[in-house]
Design an enzyme around this catalytic site. Structure first.
Site, PDB file in Angstrom:
ATOM      1  N   LYS A  79       0.859  -1.180   0.000  1.00  0.00           N
ATOM      2  CA  LYS A  79       0.000   0.000   0.000  1.00  0.00           C
ATOM      3  C   LYS A  79       0.892   1.225   0.000  1.00  0.00           C
ATOM      4  CE  LYS A  79      -4.487   1.084   0.568  1.00  0.00           C
ATOM      5  NZ  LYS A  79      -5.695   0.435   0.048  1.00  0.00           N
ATOM      6  N   VAL A 180     -26.023   3.123  -0.151  1.00  0.00           N
ATOM      7  CA  VAL A 180     -26.361   2.700  -1.513  1.00  0.00           C
ATOM      8  C   VAL A 180     -25.630   3.615  -2.505  1.00  0.00           C
ATOM      9  CG1 VAL A 180     -28.465   1.392  -1.167  1.00  0.00           C
ATOM     10  CG2 VAL A 180     -28.615   3.875  -1.177  1.00  0.00           C
ATOM     11  N   TYR A 185     -25.588   0.429  -4.611  1.00  0.00           N
ATOM     12  CA  TYR A 185     -26.610   0.570  -5.654  1.00  0.00           C
ATOM     13  C   TYR A 185     -26.660  -0.691  -6.540  1.00  0.00           C
ATOM     14  CZ  TYR A 185     -29.016   2.280  -9.804  1.00  0.00           C
ATOM     15  OH  TYR A 185     -29.885   2.409 -10.862  1.00  0.00           O
TER      16      TYR A 185
END
Ligand code: NAD
Length: 365
Positions: A79, A180, A185
């Protein structure tokens, strides 16, 4: 304390990049390259201190090793962080300096998008290094990973249903989704198509309105969605949602979603198990995005990436089996699964091969 103590004894390499004219101060942590080059995103964030940045990059790099290992990828964990406020200091010059530094690592670390960096930034890095993924499709990139992440979570939910109710189908199940946004979503869509009932919650009223308009879902208050009566609580927003104050309020049989670091502390995995709640370890179920982006290294093929993501179902089933048979939490089982794979494949890789085929498969194109 020596500087090496700060890294702990697990890390292979920690590199500090500094380019004073652009204000670039970056740290790359390579936790493990036993399974392959270390892939993980670049987080661009105004850390309060350099030590905070170092702790974060080490923690995140270690997490990537486990995530890649469990996902069955030939990748290690790493990372990077760039210290500073991206809104103030991000520039073409800074990104290109960073890209050149990444290039000096010769492919031991491959970067990608994370908090504070965008796909456009990855395209900029590509001008200086090929060790970057998540670039634009025109540059051979795989595009937005969110639909693929959602697909992986959806398949993971099927594995949870098998474990919890001994049935593959999610039809008729109630799933409460916290968040969402990009992943949530798409998850709503897949669940509604599969006949599940969805309860959506988001702090962004527009995001909720979109889910209601497109899929006719029910809604809940974002701060109370974890406490609604449901079969599955799916955290798809921020981390640390499973903690001392929320666990007693959960009224679900399964906790499984895309959010990273869902457990505030490792002990919360045990608390969930004690409450009779099945937990799908986040780094197993949300690996779809990583699997998708990793496919770019072979020349992106959406079909091949989709097939690889389907492995999340089998992996979770295996994690649940280990958890059951060894009487350990699902998180511990996932860690063991990863550590076993690193140990076994790492041993095989001790055989000396002229030319190092596996790596040239990636870089030989
Ligand atoms: P996103 O920002 O598009 O969506 C997150 C949504 O959560 C937003 O709509 C936001 O308004 C909402 N939210 C924030 N705080 C909330 C709260 N307290 N209660 C309810 N809703 C809240 O992000 P995303 O890409 O959909 O990612 C969601 C989660 O999944 C993150 O934790 C991310 O790290 C993780 N994840 C994403 C991917 C990916 O491919 N995008 C891959 C792996 C993991």
């Amino acid at each position: 304390m020596t500087v090496f103590d700060a890294f702990g004894d697990e890390f292979e390499e920690v590199v500090f990049f500094h380019d004073p004219p652009t204000g670039l101060r970056a740290i790359v942590a390579i936790h493990s390259t036993t399974l392959g080059p270390a892939l993980g995103g670049t987080r661009f964030y105004p850390f309060a201190t350099d030590m905070d940045a170092l702790h974060d990059v080490l923690r995140l790099a270690r997490g990537m090793t486990y995530k890649a290992a469990v996902a069955g990828l030939d990748l290690g964990g790493g990372k990077a962080v760039i210290i500073g406020d991206p809104k103030r200091i991000k520039s073409e010059e800074l990104l290109r300096a960073y890209g050149r530094f990444i290039d000096t690592l010769g492919g031991r670390y491959i970067t990608a998008e994370d908090i504070g960096t965008t796909r456009d930034d990855m395209d900029m890095l590509r001008r200086e290094t090929r060790y970057v993924t998540g670039v634009a499709p025109e540059l051979g990139g795989s595009g937005d990973p969110s639909p693929v992440t959602a697909y992986g979570v959806f398949l993971g939910l099927r594995a949870c249903a098998e474990e919890a109710w001994h049935e593959h189908s999610l039809s008729g199940r109630t799933v409460a989704i916290q968040g969402v946004g990009k992943v949530g979503y798409h998850l709503v869509k897949l669940l509604v198509e599969a006949g599940a009932k969805v309860i959506a919650a988001d702090v962004d009223v527009d995001a909720v309105a979109r889910a209601v308009r497109d899929f006719g879902v029910e809604t809940a208050e974002p701060e109370k969605v974890h406490a609604v009566e449901c079969d599955v609580f799916a955290p798809c927003a921020m981390g640390a949602v499973v903690r001392d104050d929320t666990i007693p309020e959960l009224k679900c049989r399964v906790v499984a979603g895309s959010a990273n670091n869902q457990l505030e502390r490792i002990e919360h995995g045990e608390a969930l198990a004690d409450a009779g709640i099945l937990y799908a370890p986040d780094f197993v179920i949300n690996a779809g995005g990583l699997i998708n982006v990793a496919d770019e290294l072979l020349g992106y093929d959406p079909k091949r990436a989709e097939t690889a993501v389907q492995g999340i179902y089998r992996t979770l089933r295996e994690v649940f089996r280990i958890s059951r048979e060894q009487r350990i939490t699902t998180s511990s089982a996932a860690n063991r699964f990863a550590e076993e794979r690193i140990r076994k494949i790492g041993r095989v890789r001790l055989y000396w091969v002229p030319g190092g085929r596996a790596w040239s498969r990636i870089w030989g194109r």
